[in-house]
Enzyme design. Sequence first.
Site, PDB file in Angstrom:
ATOM      1  N   ASP A  51       0.793  -1.208  -0.059  1.00 49.29           N
ATOM      2  CA  ASP A  51       0.006   0.096  -0.058  1.00 49.29           C
ATOM      3  C   ASP A  51       0.839   1.205  -0.059  1.00 49.29           C
ATOM      4  OD1 ASP A  51      -2.110   1.931   0.700  1.00 49.29           O
ATOM      5  OD2 ASP A  51      -3.537   0.179   1.155  1.00 49.29           O
ATOM      6  N   HIS A  57       1.990   1.920  -3.220  1.00 54.79           N
ATOM      7  CA  HIS A  57       0.962   2.911  -3.701  1.00 54.79           C
ATOM      8  C   HIS A  57       1.631   4.228  -3.930  1.00 54.79           C
ATOM      9  CE1 HIS A  57      -2.613   0.216  -3.174  1.00 54.79           C
ATOM     10  NE2 HIS A  57      -1.873  -0.493  -3.938  1.00 54.79           N
TER      11      HIS A  57
END
Length: 411
Positions: free
Chosen positions: A233, A256
Amino acid sequence: MASATTAKLLWSLLIALLLLSVCDASSVKEPDGTSVVFSIENYGARGDGKHDDTQALAKAWTAACSSSRPAALLVPKGKSYLLKSTTLSGPCKSTVVFMVKGMLVAPSRSDWSEDNISHWIMFQGISGLTVTGGGVINGNGEVWWKNSCKTNEALPCTHAPTALTFHLCDNLKVDYLKIVNSQQIHMSVEDCTDVQLTRLSITAPGTSPNTDGIHITRSKDVQVRDCIIKTGDDCMSIEDGTHNLHVTKVVCGPGHGISIGSLGDDNSRAEVSGITIDSVQLYGTTNGARIKTWQGGSGFAKDIIFQNIIMDNVQNPIIIDQNYCDSAKPCQDQESAVEINSIIFKNIRGTTTSKDAIKLSCNKNAPCSDISLENIELKLEGGKGDTESTCQNAKWRKSGNVVPSPCKGNN
């Protein structure tokens, strides 16, 4: 501007140097002669990775925190200490160094209850805490990821623990640690002041859900530097109440990217300001420099600088999304939004897998303003064409060479 080959060589060298820095436990400072050392093994810890050492740690912490002299709590090298959910609280009588030389490992998922599922190891209400040692914090997260609704949509969405949480701490230093395979977020800094996070290695598979590297919220005067973050993430998620944050020399990927937000969810107010992201390398990430806010929120994200950034194979290198929606149901249009202004993207270069290298998607009811694009060169990976940019409801300006040209007159 250096060639792509030269940039990648420099980038690889920086990664190698950072890895050497993070992994060189010989650089960890030992407690000085004035410190009282409390080893968890003197309080009953076995360190075999099987028996529960939670109570031994709690007793050692109580002794260290109660010491009138500077204290060091030692987790010895070469052993694995099984810990269940635990909170180590202050205030302490003196400063404490939590010296992790061995490994702290989380129990299996079956050992958790709904009462303690939010946190694994929490430090709370402590002034002058240092956490260091060159050891490992192992969240043992694989079974949590398999049972996540983001891995298997047939499963219900449930919470998972944050591996390492710092709550209501000031004058905090965390360095020379390896944090791996967290159940969910690896490290969360909440309601803290005067924080230094340095020389950290944070790793989890790129497919692991919600495993943010460093999460910062409601905290001010924070420095993050010389870290390597590889997760599933956000490498860093910067949320409401964060003010005066400086991030430098961080290598990120997979993951991310570095995100400010999400802000304003559930019609909440969010305030973020004074953020500088400097000298960062991102590779293979979904996003690069990102600001994301929900419709319906209020407040502001302002005085934010992303500068001196190299991106390699990044899907969305520069992105502002003021209409963010991470919901199973479509999000409805709302009249309010978190205001975004005084944002600088400067000296950013590299490659992208998407033609839309610059995306400024702002809300019609609260347009983004004072967006500066300076000296940017973003090309398609493999040279397969020209990159583009899109803008909606954004007031921007450019200086120097900007590739792709910003927004083709759509302002």
